[in-house]
Design a protein around this motif. Structure first.
Motif, PDB file in Angstrom:
ATOM      1  N   GLY A  95       9.292 -10.925  -2.369  1.00  0.00           N
ATOM      2  CA  GLY A  95       9.476  -9.710  -3.148  1.00  0.00           C
ATOM      3  C   GLY A  95      10.825  -9.540  -3.808  1.00  0.00           C
TER       4      GLY A  95
ATOM      5  N   ARG B 159       8.906  -7.398   1.266  1.00  0.00           N
ATOM      6  CA  ARG B 159       7.738  -6.553   1.500  1.00  0.00           C
ATOM      7  C   ARG B 159       7.685  -5.980   2.914  1.00  0.00           C
ATOM      8  NH1 ARG B 159       5.469 -10.829  -1.619  1.00  0.00           N
ATOM      9  NH2 ARG B 159       5.013 -10.101  -3.730  1.00  0.00           N
TER      10      ARG B 159
ATOM     11  N   GLN C 143       7.520  -3.743 -13.020  1.00  0.00           N
ATOM     12  CA  GLN C 143       7.182  -4.443 -11.776  1.00  0.00           C
ATOM     13  C   GLN C 143       6.177  -3.604 -10.998  1.00  0.00           C
ATOM     14  OE1 GLN C 143      10.602  -5.699  -9.482  1.00  0.00           O
ATOM     15  NE2 GLN C 143       9.392  -6.000  -7.634  1.00  0.00           N
TER      16      GLN C 143
ATOM     17  N   ARG D 144      -1.135   2.267  -2.763  1.00  0.00           N
ATOM     18  CA  ARG D 144      -0.689   0.995  -3.333  1.00  0.00           C
ATOM     19  C   ARG D 144       0.485   0.436  -2.538  1.00  0.00           C
ATOM     20  NH1 ARG D 144      -1.112  -3.849  -4.719  1.00  0.00           N
ATOM     21  NH2 ARG D 144       0.384  -4.622  -6.261  1.00  0.00           N
ATOM     22  N   ALA D 145       1.410   1.304  -2.140  1.00  0.00           N
ATOM     23  CA  ALA D 145       2.562   0.859  -1.359  1.00  0.00           C
ATOM     24  C   ALA D 145       2.120   0.283  -0.013  1.00  0.00           C
ATOM     25  CB  ALA D 145       3.533   2.022  -1.154  1.00  0.00           C
TER      26      ALA D 145
ATOM     27  N   GLU E  73      -0.764  -1.084   0.609  1.00  0.00           N
ATOM     28  CA  GLU E  73      -1.393  -2.378   0.346  1.00  0.00           C
ATOM     29  C   GLU E  73      -0.334  -3.484   0.310  1.00  0.00           C
ATOM     30  OE1 GLU E  73      -3.672  -2.437  -3.208  1.00  0.00           O
ATOM     31  OE2 GLU E  73      -5.019  -0.811  -2.595  1.00  0.00           O
ATOM     32  N   ILE E  74       0.814  -3.154  -0.250  1.00  0.00           N
ATOM     33  CA  ILE E  74       1.901  -4.135  -0.355  1.00  0.00           C
ATOM     34  C   ILE E  74       2.531  -4.386   1.009  1.00  0.00           C
ATOM     35  CG2 ILE E  74       4.159  -4.595  -1.399  1.00  0.00           C
ATOM     36  CD1 ILE E  74       3.234  -2.812  -3.762  1.00  0.00           C
ATOM     37  N   ASP E  75       2.746  -3.319   1.762  1.00  0.00           N
ATOM     38  CA  ASP E  75       3.366  -3.429   3.088  1.00  0.00           C
ATOM     39  C   ASP E  75       2.688  -2.429   4.024  1.00  0.00           C
ATOM     40  OD1 ASP E  75       4.929  -3.648   5.328  1.00  0.00           O
ATOM     41  OD2 ASP E  75       6.769  -2.881   4.414  1.00  0.00           O
TER      42      ASP E  75
ATOM     43  N   ASP F 278       4.389  -3.937  -8.418  1.00  0.00           N
ATOM     44  CA  ASP F 278       4.415  -3.941  -6.958  1.00  0.00           C
ATOM     45  C   ASP F 278       5.779  -3.542  -6.398  1.00  0.00           C
ATOM     46  OD1 ASP F 278       5.816  -6.160  -7.774  1.00  0.00           O
ATOM     47  OD2 ASP F 278       4.928  -7.526  -6.292  1.00  0.00           O
ATOM     48  N   TYR F 279       6.541  -2.752  -7.171  1.00  0.00           N
ATOM     49  CA  TYR F 279       7.872  -2.307  -6.741  1.00  0.00           C
ATOM     50  C   TYR F 279       7.660  -1.234  -5.670  1.00  0.00           C
ATOM     51  CZ  TYR F 279      12.930  -1.736  -7.452  1.00  0.00           C
ATOM     52  OH  TYR F 279      14.304  -1.722  -7.296  1.00  0.00           O
ATOM     53  N   LEU F 280       7.728  -1.643  -4.423  1.00  0.00           N
ATOM     54  CA  LEU F 280       7.382  -0.790  -3.290  1.00  0.00           C
ATOM     55  C   LEU F 280       8.203   0.499  -3.260  1.00  0.00           C
ATOM     56  CD1 LEU F 280       5.849  -0.431  -0.594  1.00  0.00           C
ATOM     57  CD2 LEU F 280       7.655  -1.761   0.502  1.00  0.00           C
TER      58      LEU F 280
ATOM     59  N   ASP G 150      -0.231   6.208  -5.352  1.00  0.00           N
ATOM     60  CA  ASP G 150       1.018   5.453  -5.192  1.00  0.00           C
ATOM     61  C   ASP G 150       1.240   5.028  -3.748  1.00  0.00           C
ATOM     62  OD1 ASP G 150       1.632   5.487  -7.837  1.00  0.00           O
ATOM     63  OD2 ASP G 150       3.184   7.037  -7.706  1.00  0.00           O
TER      64      ASP G 150
END
Length: 394
Positions: free
Chosen positions: A31, A82, A345, A374-375, A377-379, A347-349, A371
Motif C-alpha cells: 500500500g 494496509r 487513489q 470499502r475501508a 474491505e481493504i483492511d 484504495d486510500y484507506l 466509505d
C-alpha cells in the motif's frame, strides 16, 4: 588476490540492493506506493544506501576480522500499509530477498565447483576461477550471517520490525526509544560478550555446511578479502560519495528527523533541499507534514500547494491538505481534498475513513457507510473504519 576483494565488494553491494529492494517491493504491494516516487524500486545502490552506514562500516569491520553488519536505507511510510500483517511482511522481506540471493549463489557455486579436482595450491594459477570460488563462498557466508543478525529482535533491526506491529503500543513506545541505538547495542553485544558473536558464527557455519560449502573456502576467502580490500573499499566509498544523490540524502535526513519528532530541524533540512532542487515535490510534501506537526497550518498548506503544483496527482498532498482543513473546521474544503485523494487513489484507506467521518457530520450516512465498508474491505482490522461503522449503524 585482488579479484577476491573486488568480487566480495560487488557481491556485498548486490546483496544489499536485493535486501533493500525486498523491503521496497513489499511496501509497494502493501500500500505504500510512495516508494516508487522515492526511487526505491530499483537495484541501483545509489538510490537507497548511505555510503558510511551501508558500506564503509560493514566493510571496515570485515577487514578488521570482525562481523558483517546490515546496511542500507529505505524509508517506508508505514501508515500507508494496509494492515499490521503487511508491516511485518515489509520488515521480513529484506531477509527473504537475501535468502534467495544465498540460494542463487549456492547454485552458481555448485555449478562451477568440482570438489574432486579443486585444489587451492594446484589451481592457484587460474586466478579467475579460484577467486570466483572463494568469493562466492565468502559472500554466501556473509549473507547468511547478516540474515541472522537482522532477525535479532533489537529495535532498529528487521527482527524487531517483524514483531513490532503485534507489541502493545505502550511497550512499543518505550522500546522504540532505543531504535536509534540498535546499531550500537549490536556492537556492544559483540564487543563485551564474545559468546554472542561465536553463537552467530556457529549458526552460520551450520548453514554453510547444509549448503555443502567447505568452511575452508569461506575462511580463505575472508582472509584474502581482508588482505587486499583496504584500498579498494576506500576507493569504492569515495566513488559512491562523489556520485551520491545529494538531494535524496537531505530528504532522507529530514524524514528521519520527523520520525524522531525533531520537526524544526527537519524543516531546516528540507529548506536546504528545496534550495538545492526547488522541483523535488516530495521535499515540499514532507516539509508540509513537519509544519503541520508544529501546527503551522498556513505554512503547511503553502508547502502542500507547491507539491501539488509540481505533481497534481499526488494523493498524499491532497490527503494532508484535507487533514489540515479538518483540524481547522473547514469541512467543505476538507471533503473536496479527500474526494480528490480518493479519485487519484481509490484504495486510500485513511482518506476513505476521514471522508466517512465528514459525511457523518453532514448526515450523509449512506455514503459514509459505503466509505467505511470499502475501508474494511481493504483492511479488516482497521479500528477507525469499524468505529465509523458503529457511528453510522445504530
Amino acid at each position: 588476490m585482488w579479484l577476491v576483494a573486488i568480487f566480495v565488494c560487488l557481491g556485498w553491494m548486490v546483496s544489499l540492493c536485493f535486501h533493500e529492494f525486498g523491503h521496497a517491493i513489499a511496501a509497494y504491494w502493501g500500500g505504500d506506493t510512495s516508494v516508487k516516487d522515492k526511487g526505491y524500486l530499483t537495484l541501483n545502490p545509489l538510490k537507497y544506501t548511505d555510503p558510511g552506514l551501508s558500506l564503509l562500516l560493514p566493510l571496515f569491520f570485515l577487514m578488521m576480522g570482525g562481523f558483517a553488519l546490515p546496511g542500507g536505507a529505505v524509508y517506508i511510510n508505514t501508515s500507508k500499509l494496509r494492515n499490521r500483517w503487511w508491516n511485518s511482511a515489509v520488515s521480513a522481506a529484506g531477509c527473504v530477498a537475501e535468502f534467495f540471493v544465498v540460494i542463487i549463489l549456492a547454485l552458481v557455486f555448485h555449478a562451477i565447483w568440482n570438489q574432486e579436482t579443486f585444489n587451492l595450491e594446484r589451481n592457484v594459477e587460474n586466478s579467475l576461477y579460484v577467486s570466483s570460488i572463494l568469493s562466492i563462498a565468502y559472500v554466501i557466508f556473509l549473507n547468511i550471517y547478516v540474515i541472522f543478525i537482522n532477525l535479532l529482535p533489537i529495535p532498529g533491526l528487521d527482527g524487531y520490525g517483524i514483531i513490532q506491529p503485534w507489541i502493545p503500543t505502550r511497550i512499543d513506545k518505550k522500546l522504540n526509544k532505543f531504535s536509534s541505538y540498535g546499531f550500537w547495542i549490536l556492537i556492544a553485544g559483540f564487543w563485551f560478550y564474545p559468546p554472542f558473536g561465536h553463537l552467530l558464527r556457529n549458526i552460520s557455519n551450520h548453514a554453510i555446511a547444509l549448503l555443502s560449502i567447505p568452511d575452508i573456502l569461506v575462511d580463505v576467502g575472508g582472509s584474502m578479502f581482508r588482505t587486499y580490500a583496504q584500498y579498494l573499499v576506500l576507493g569504492l566509498i569515495a566513488v559512491l560519495w562523489i556520485f551520491r544523490d545529494k538531494r535524496k540524502d537531505l530528504y532522507r535526513k529530514g524524514t528521519r528527523l520527523i520520525s524522531e519528532g525533531k520537526y524544526a530541524s527537519a524543516i531546516a533540512i528540507f529548506d536546504r533541499a528545496v534550495a538545492a532542487e526547488p522541483n523535488y515535490y516530495r521535499v515540499w510534501l514532507m516539509r508540509g507534514y513537519a509544519l503541520y506537526c508544529m501546527e503551522r497550518y498556513e505554512d503547511a498548506q503553502i508547502s502542500y500547494n507547491k507539491a501539488l503544483e509540481l505533481q497534481p496527482d499526488s494523493s498524499d498532498s491532497w490527503y494532508y491538505k484535507g487533514i489540515i482543513f479538518t483540524d481547522t473546521d473547514e469541512s467543505y474544503e476538507a471533503l473536496n481534498c479527500f474526494n480528490k485523494a480518493i479519485e487519484i487513489q481509490p484504495d486510500y484507506l485513511e482518506a476513505l475513513c476521514q471522508r466517512g467521518y465528514l459525511l457523518i457530520e453532514q448526515e450523509n450516512y449512506q455514503q459514509a457507510l459505503t466509505d467505511f465498508e470499502r475501508a474494511i474491505e481493504i483492511d479488516t482490522n482497521n479500528s477507525t473504519a469499524w468505529h465509523g461503522m458503529g457511528k453510522v449503524i445504530p
